[in-house]
Design a protein around this motif. Structure first.
Motif, PDB file in Angstrom:
ATOM      1  N   TYR A 101       0.934  -1.235   0.081  1.00 60.19           N
ATOM      2  CA  TYR A 101      -0.068   0.074  -0.129  1.00 60.19           C
ATOM      3  C   TYR A 101       0.829   1.271   0.072  1.00 60.19           C
ATOM      4  O   TYR A 101       1.768   1.220   0.794  1.00 60.19           O
ATOM      5  CB  TYR A 101      -0.708   0.240   1.215  1.00 60.19           C
ATOM      6  N   PHE A 102       0.462   2.268  -0.907  1.00 58.88           N
ATOM      7  CA  PHE A 102       1.467   3.235  -0.935  1.00 58.88           C
ATOM      8  C   PHE A 102       0.740   4.676  -1.144  1.00 58.88           C
ATOM      9  O   PHE A 102      -0.468   4.599  -1.870  1.00 58.88           O
ATOM     10  CB  PHE A 102       2.706   3.148  -2.081  1.00 58.88           C
ATOM     11  N   PHE A 103       1.240   5.847  -1.130  1.00 60.47           N
ATOM     12  CA  PHE A 103       0.541   7.016  -1.292  1.00 60.47           C
ATOM     13  C   PHE A 103       1.739   8.173  -1.422  1.00 60.47           C
ATOM     14  O   PHE A 103       2.872   8.131  -0.924  1.00 60.47           O
ATOM     15  CB  PHE A 103      -0.407   7.570  -0.472  1.00 60.47           C
ATOM     16  N   ASP A 104       1.634   9.167  -2.123  1.00 59.80           N
ATOM     17  CA  ASP A 104       2.303  10.537  -2.122  1.00 59.80           C
ATOM     18  C   ASP A 104       1.329  11.633  -2.025  1.00 59.80           C
ATOM     19  O   ASP A 104       0.201  11.512  -2.202  1.00 59.80           O
ATOM     20  CB  ASP A 104       3.409  10.475  -3.286  1.00 59.80           C
ATOM     21  N   ILE A 105       1.920  12.693  -1.580  1.00 56.23           N
ATOM     22  CA  ILE A 105       1.054  13.779  -0.967  1.00 56.23           C
ATOM     23  C   ILE A 105       2.161  15.078  -0.599  1.00 56.23           C
ATOM     24  O   ILE A 105       3.332  14.760  -0.571  1.00 56.23           O
ATOM     25  CB  ILE A 105       0.173  13.463   0.452  1.00 56.23           C
ATOM     26  N   GLU A 106       1.352  16.119  -0.587  1.00 57.44           N
ATOM     27  CA  GLU A 106       2.317  17.551  -0.297  1.00 57.44           C
ATOM     28  C   GLU A 106       2.756  17.405   1.066  1.00 57.44           C
ATOM     29  O   GLU A 106       2.184  16.698   1.900  1.00 57.44           O
ATOM     30  CB  GLU A 106       1.479  18.647  -0.325  1.00 57.44           C
ATOM     31  N   ASN A 107       4.138  17.786   1.352  1.00 59.21           N
ATOM     32  CA  ASN A 107       4.832  17.714   2.523  1.00 59.21           C
ATOM     33  C   ASN A 107       3.956  17.964   3.724  1.00 59.21           C
ATOM     34  O   ASN A 107       3.972  17.427   4.761  1.00 59.21           O
ATOM     35  CB  ASN A 107       6.105  18.374   2.808  1.00 59.21           C
TER      36      ASN A 107
END
Length: 926
Positions: A101-107
C-alpha cells in the motif's frame, strides 16, 4: 528500538534511519529537505500465494477492502479524497508474496495522511455493505482483463506447474471464489486472513518527507505502534514450482492475439540469501546477451527470432528460484522451435564447459558499482514502494544497495546453478494463435495442451555439436573509465540555442547538478515526407526498425555499460535518443548515423519487420476496450495521426524496394533539431552538430516540419467514433475540450480533474459498482486542455454509461458549489506542489526540456505558468468553467465500443458517427 547505519551512494544526500518498533514493525525513514512530495509505503509479507485453498483471490480482495473505511475514519471515501485534495495519489497491489500500500502527498499534509493510512492496519471496518459491493469491483477487474494476453498466458502456463505450488493459484478472485457459502460468509474469511497475516512483525514501512528524522520517527512511532503483533510466521512454501513430473514437458498455449513466443523455464535452488554474490546474474547476462556470438545473434542470422530475454522466472523466494528465457519467434522460427531450443542448449553447454570467467564477473561488478554510485533519484512514491519491499529481503544496512551490489565472487555456486540448466529439467512453453490444444483452463478460458518431451529430443539437446558461431562475448568497450564532472564559467538555468542555421538547431546545457557523469542527447530528423500519408508513416516506422536491428549486435554492449539509445518514428520524422555515461556517446552516435545513412534492407530483415509490424497493428485492435477507445479519441483529435486500419491497409502492398527508395528520399530534405544536456561541453555539442551536418549533407532550403495540429471542436457539439471490439464489456470515453490552450485553461482543466476524480470514483465505482477501469481526469491533447470521463463496464451499455456521466456531472455541480474555500485552497496547493515538483533525475529534466523545445517554448516554464494560473482560480471562476465546459457549451467527442453483450444497444443518433478523414479535413486546427 534497533537502529542501523545504512550504506548509501556517494551521490545520495538524503538522511536515512532504520529501526524496529516494539511491535516488530521494521521501519525506514528518509529525510530529504529538497523533496516537494512526501510518500509512504507499507509492505505486508503475504500475498495471493497464501490464499486459502477454497478462497482464490482473498488476499487481493482484502487489499481492496482496506481502503473502504476505518473506525477512526468511517467514510469509505475519506482517504482517497484527502489524498487527492492535497496533491497526492494512492494505490496498492497484491503480488504472490507481497501486498503493498502506498501514497504520495504534499509535505505539509503527511502527518494527517499517515494518521489515515495507519488505521488500515489497526482498525479497518470491513463494512458488510462494502464487502458485497467490492466483490463486484474485483469481479469487474477479473472480467475486464479476461482477454488480456499476459493474464491469459500466465493462466495457461500455470496448468503446467505443480498444482500444489502457490504459483499455480488463481490470484485475482471472482464472484464465484468470493461468494458467501453456507455457514461461511466471505467477510468471516477476510477477517480471519487479516488477523492471521496482517501482523506487525510481517510488515515493513518506509516514509519519505522533508521533515527531520526525529519528527518522522515520532510520527511513525505514534501512529504505527498500535498495529498488533500476532507473532505470525512467514508462510514457507515447500511445494516447488515444478516437480520431476512437470519437467521435460511442453505446454502449447493458444493466444488470442498474433503471438509467437517460446519460453524455457528452469527451476533452480534459492539464491535470495546470496544477494552479495548474485550468482544467477552471471549466466542470465550471457544467455540474454545480444552481441556477436550470442544465441540471439545466431537466431537472427537464421531469420528465426528477433528478440530474446533472460530473467528471474516465475518463482523467487527463500525456498527456490527459477530462470526464464523468452524468445520472440519469426514466422520461419515457428517452424524450427526444436532447432532453436537446440541452439539454446548448445550455448548453455558452452558455458558449462568453460570455467567461470572472472573477468566477466568483474565487468558485472564494476557496472553494478557504477550504477549504485551514480544512481539518480526516483519519484517519492516509487522510492518508498521499492524500499519497503527491499526491507523484507536485505539486511537493513543494505536496503539501498541490495539490488545493485555484486561483490562476492562465488564461481562454485555459479557452476552449481549453471549445471541445473539441462534438457531433462526444462519446461517449454509455446504461445501462439494457430496451435493444436486439447484442454481449456477454467478462469480465462485458455486452450492448451501438455505433452512430454520425447527422450530422443532430450538426447539431441544434450549432445549436439556446438555451433562455431556461438562464443562468449569479448571485453565490453563501452564501460566508461572517464567519470570526471565538467565545469563551465557560466551557469544557465535551462538549455540555450547555441547554433542555428537553416538546416539545424542546436540546444545545449552543461548540467552536472545531479552529480552524474551522464548526458542526454535528443535528435529529431524532420522530414516533410515522413508522416505525410499512412504509407509514409509505416515506411518511417519500418526504417527505424531496420536501423535498430542493424545496430543491435554492435550496440548491445553499450546498453550493458549504461549507455542506452533508442531510434523511433515521430510525427515529424525520426527521433534518436542517447542517455547514459557521456564518455563513449559520440562513438555510438556515429554508428547510428552510419546506419541511418546506409540501412541494410535485406529481403529477410524486411519481411521479418513487416510481419512484426502487422502483428503489432493487429494486436492493438485486441487490447482492452478502455485502452482502445482512449487511443482512438486521441488519434481522432490530432492531424496526421493515422488509424490502425489505415496503416494495415497500406502495409500489405509494401515491398523491400519501396523501403529502399523511401530511405534515400527520407534523407533529402532533413532539418535537424538537437538537445545535448548533462556532462557535455559547448565544444562537444558543436562537434556533434558539425558531424550531423556533414554526414547527413544538410541543405539550407530544408523546411522545418510543423507540429501536427489538434482538431478544434465547436461549442455545443458532439461527435462520435464507434469501434468494433470483440469483448464482453462496453466502454465509453467522453472528452470535453477547452476553448483554447492558454495557461489559464490548462490550469482550470487540471484543477477540475483533480477535484472531480475522487467523487466520480466513489460514485460510479464504489457505490454503483459499474466497473473496474474508470476515471475522470484532465487530458491534454498535445497542449490543448480537456477533461475525459472513461469507463469500461461489464454491467451497463454504452448509452447508459454516458447517461451516468451526465447524471454525475449535473449532480456534482451542487457539490462543487458547496465546496469550502479551505478545501478549494487545499486542492490548489496540492496541484501547485505537483506541478512545481523538482526534477528527480537528469533524464526527467532533459526530456521535459525536449518537450518544451518541441512546443516552441524558449522560456522552459510551462509548469510555472500553469501553477501561477492555478493560484489565481477562485470558486466563482471554477464553477463558471465547470458549467460552461461540461453542461452549457460543451465541445464533446465520444469514443466508444458497444461490447458483445450490448451489441444491439447503440445510441439513436448515427449521424454523429464521424468519418475520421473527412472530420479532419473539415475542421479547423487549434
Amino acid at each position: 528500538m534497533q537502529k542501523t547505519d545504512i550504506i548509501q551512494s556517494q551521490n545520495d544526500s538524503r538522511q536515512y534511519q532504520a529501526f524496529t518498533l516494539d511491535n516488530g514493525l521494521k521501519v525506514l525513514i528518509i529525510s530529504d529537505p529538497e523533496t516537494k512530495k512526501a510518500a509512504a509505503s507499507l509492505d505486508v509479507f503475504v500475498g495471493s500465494a497464501s490464499d486459502p485453498e477454497d478462497r482464490d483471490g482473498l488476499a487481493h480482495f482484502l487489499e481492496h477492502m482496506l481502503f473502504l473505511g476505518t473506525e477512526k475514519y468511517p467514510d469509505a471515501d475519506e482517504y482517497q479524497t484527502f489524498i487527492a485534495q492535497h496533491g497526492g495519489s494512492r494505490n496498492a497491489f497484491t503480488a504472490r508474496e507481497h501486498t503493498n500500500y502506498f501514497f504520495d502527498i504534499e509535505n505539509a499534509s503527511l502527518e494527517l495522511a499517515l494518521d489515515r493510512f495507519s488505521q488500515f492496519f489497526t482498525a479497518p471496518l470491513f463494512n458488510a455493505e462494502f464487502v458485497e459491493r467490492e466483490k463486484n469491483a474485483v469481479n469487474s477487474e477479473y472480467l475486464g482483463k479476461i482477454k488480456t494476453e499476459n493474464r491469459r498466458y500466465y493462466a495457461g502456463i500455470q496448468q503446467a506447474f505443480n498444482p500444489q505450488s502457490p504459483y499455480a493459484k488463481f490470484s485475482v478472485g471472482s464472484l464465484e471464489t468470493l461468494a458467501d457459502r453456507d455457514n461461511d460468509p466471505v467477510r468471516n474469511d477476510l477477517l480471519q486472513f487479516y488477523k492471521t497475516h496482517y501482523s506487525a512483525n510481517l510488515m515493513t514501512l518506509v516514509v519519505l518527507a522533508n521533515e527531520p528524522l526525529p519528527v518522522l520517527k515520532k510520527w511513525v512511532t505514534d501512529k504505527f505502534s498500535a498495529i498488533p503483533n500476532h507473532y505470525a510466521e512467514k508462510k514457507v512454501f515447500t511445494e516447488p514450482l515444478l516437480t520431476e513430473a512437470q519437467m521435460a514437458q511442453q505446454i502449447d498455449i493458444k493466444s488470442l492475439q498474433e503471438k509467437r513466443e517460446l519460453s524455457l523455464i528452469f527451476p533452480l535452488p534459492a539464491t535470495q540469501s546470496y544477494y552479495l554474490a548474485k550468482p544467477s546474474a552471471y549466466f542470465q547476462s550471457l544467455l540474454g546477451h545480444e552481441g556477436e556470438g550470442s544465441i540471439l545473434a545466431l537466431l537472427k542470422e537464421k531469420g528465426w527470432a528477433d528478440e530474446l530475454s533472460a530473467s528471474v522466472g516465475f518463482s523467487d523466494n527463500a525456498q527456490e528460484s527459477s530462470l526464464h528465457l523468452g524468445i520472440n519467434l519469426t514466422h520461419a522460427g515457428l517452424q524450427h522451435t526444436h532447432e532453436i531450443i537446440d541452439i539454446v542448449f548448445q550455448y548453455i553447454r558452452l558455458l558449462q564447459h568453460y570455467d567461470i570467467q572472472e573477468w566477466i564477473f568483474q565487468e558485472q561488478k564494476q557496472m553494478a558499482m557504477l550504477q549504485f554510485r551514480y544512481q539518480e533519484q526516483h519519484d517519492a512514491s516509487s522510492t518508498v514502494t521499492m524500499l519497503a519491499r527491499n526491507l523484507q529481503y536485505y539486511a537493513p544496512q543494505d536496503v539501498l544497495r541490495g539490488p545493485y551490489i555484486i561483490e562476492q565472487y562465488k564461481p562454485e555456486l555459479i557452476k552449481q546453478l549453471l549445471n541445473q540448466l539441462r534438457p531433462d529439467r526444462v519446461l517449454i512453453a509455446l504461445n501462439t494463435q494457430n496451435i493444436a490444444t486439447d484442454k481449456t483452463e477454467k478462469n480465462y478460458l485458455v486452450d492448451y495442451r501438455i505433452t512430454p518431451i520425447k527422450p530422443e529430443l532430450i538426447e539431441t539437446w544434450s549432445q549436439s555439436p556446438i555451433n562455431p558461431a556461438l562464443a562468449l562475448p569479448t571485453a565490453n568497450p563501452f564501460i566508461p573509465d572517464e567519470l570526471t564532472l565538467k565545469t563551465t564559467q557560466t551557469d544557465s538555468a535551462h538549455p540555450e540555442l547555441i547554433k542555428q542555421n537553416p538546416g539545424l538547431d542546436l540546444w545545449h546545457q552543461l548540467d552536472t547538478s545531479f552529480n552524474v557523469p551522464r548526458s542526454n542527447l535528443y535528435i529529431e530528423l524532420q522530414s516533410p515526407i515522413a508522416n505525410k500519408t499512412p504509407r509514409n508513416s509505416l515506411l518511417t516506422s519500418l526504417l527505424t526498425g531496420i536501423v535498430n536491428k542493424q545496430l543491435n549486435s554492435y550496440a548491445y554492449p553499450a546498453r550493458l555499460a549504461g549507455l542506452n539509445y533508442s531510434i523511433y518514428a515521430t510525427e515529424r520524422g525520426m527521433g534518436v535518443a542517447l542517455s547514459g555515461y557521456d564518455q563513449k556517446q559520440s562513438v555510438l552516435l556515429e554508428q547510428i548515423i552510419d546506419a541511418i545513412k546506409a540501412p541494410e534492407i535485406t529481403e529477410k530483415r524486411f519481411h521479418i519487420l513487416k510481419a512484426r509490424y502487422q502483428q503489432k497493428l493487429t494486436n492493438a485492435q485486441k487490447q482492452q476496450p478502455f485502452q482502445q477507445v482512449l487511443a482512438e479519441l486521441k488519434r481522432t483529435l490530432v492531424e496526421r495521426r493515422w488509424t490502425n486500419e489505415q496503416k494495415l491497409n497500406a502495409l500489405s502492398s509494401l515491398t523491400r524496394q519501396d523501403l529502399t527508395l523511401f530511405a534515400k528520399d527520407f534523407l533529402k530534405q532533413l532539418h535537424v533539431t538537437l538537445l545535448l544536456q548533462g556532462n557535455s561541453t559547448v565544444i562537444e555539442a558543436e562537434n556533434i552538430a558539425s558531424m550531423l551536418d556533414q554526414q547527413l549533407a544538410l541543405q539550407a532550403d530544408a523546411p522545418q516540419v510543423p507540429a501536427a495540429g489538434v482538431i478544434h471542436l465547436q461549442e455545443k457539439s458532439l461527435n462520435a467514433r464507434r469501434l468494433t471490439i470483440d469483448n464482453h464489456d462496453a466502454a465509453l470515453a467522453l472528452y470535453f475540450q477547452a476553448a483554447d490552450k492558454s495557461p489559464q485553461s490548462q490550469a482550470e482543466a487540471q484543477l477540475l480533474g483533480r477535484i472531480i476524480s475522487s467523487a466520480f470514483f466513489a460514485d460510479l465505482r464504489t457505490r454503483q459498482q459499474l466497473g473496474y477501469n474508470l476515471g475522470v481526469a484532465a487530458l491534454p491533447i498535445k497542449d490543448i486542455p480537456g477533461i475525459i470521463f472513461i469507463l469500461q463496464s461489464p454491467v451497463i451499455s454504452a448509452p447508459e454509461i454516458e447517461d451516468r456521466y451526465h447524471t454525475f456531472i449535473d449532480t456534482y455541480l451542487q457539490e462543487l458549489q458547496a465546496i469550502s474555500e479551505q478545501d478549494l485552497e487545499s486542492y490548489k496547493a496540492g496541484l501547485i506542489t505537483r506541478l512545481l515538483e523538482k526534477d528527480k533525475s537528469l533524464q526527467t529534466r532533459s526530456y521535459r526540456n525536449w518537450l518544451e523545445i518541441d512546443r516552441g517554448n524558449d522560456d522552459f516554464d510551462t509548469k510555472e505558468r500553469i501553477a501561477e494560473a492555478v493560484s489565481k482560480i477562485d470558486k466563482n471562476r471554477l464553477i463558471a468553467v465547470y458549467t460552461d465546459w461540461l453542461i452549457e457549451n460543451p465541445r464533446q467527442l465520444r469514443s466508444y465500443a458497444l461490447g458483445n453483450q450490448f451489441i444491439n444497444d447503440d445510441f439513436p443518433d448515427p449521424k454523429l458517427i464521424i468519418d475520421i478523414d473527412a472530420f479532419k479535413r473539415e475542421h479547423n486546427k487549434l
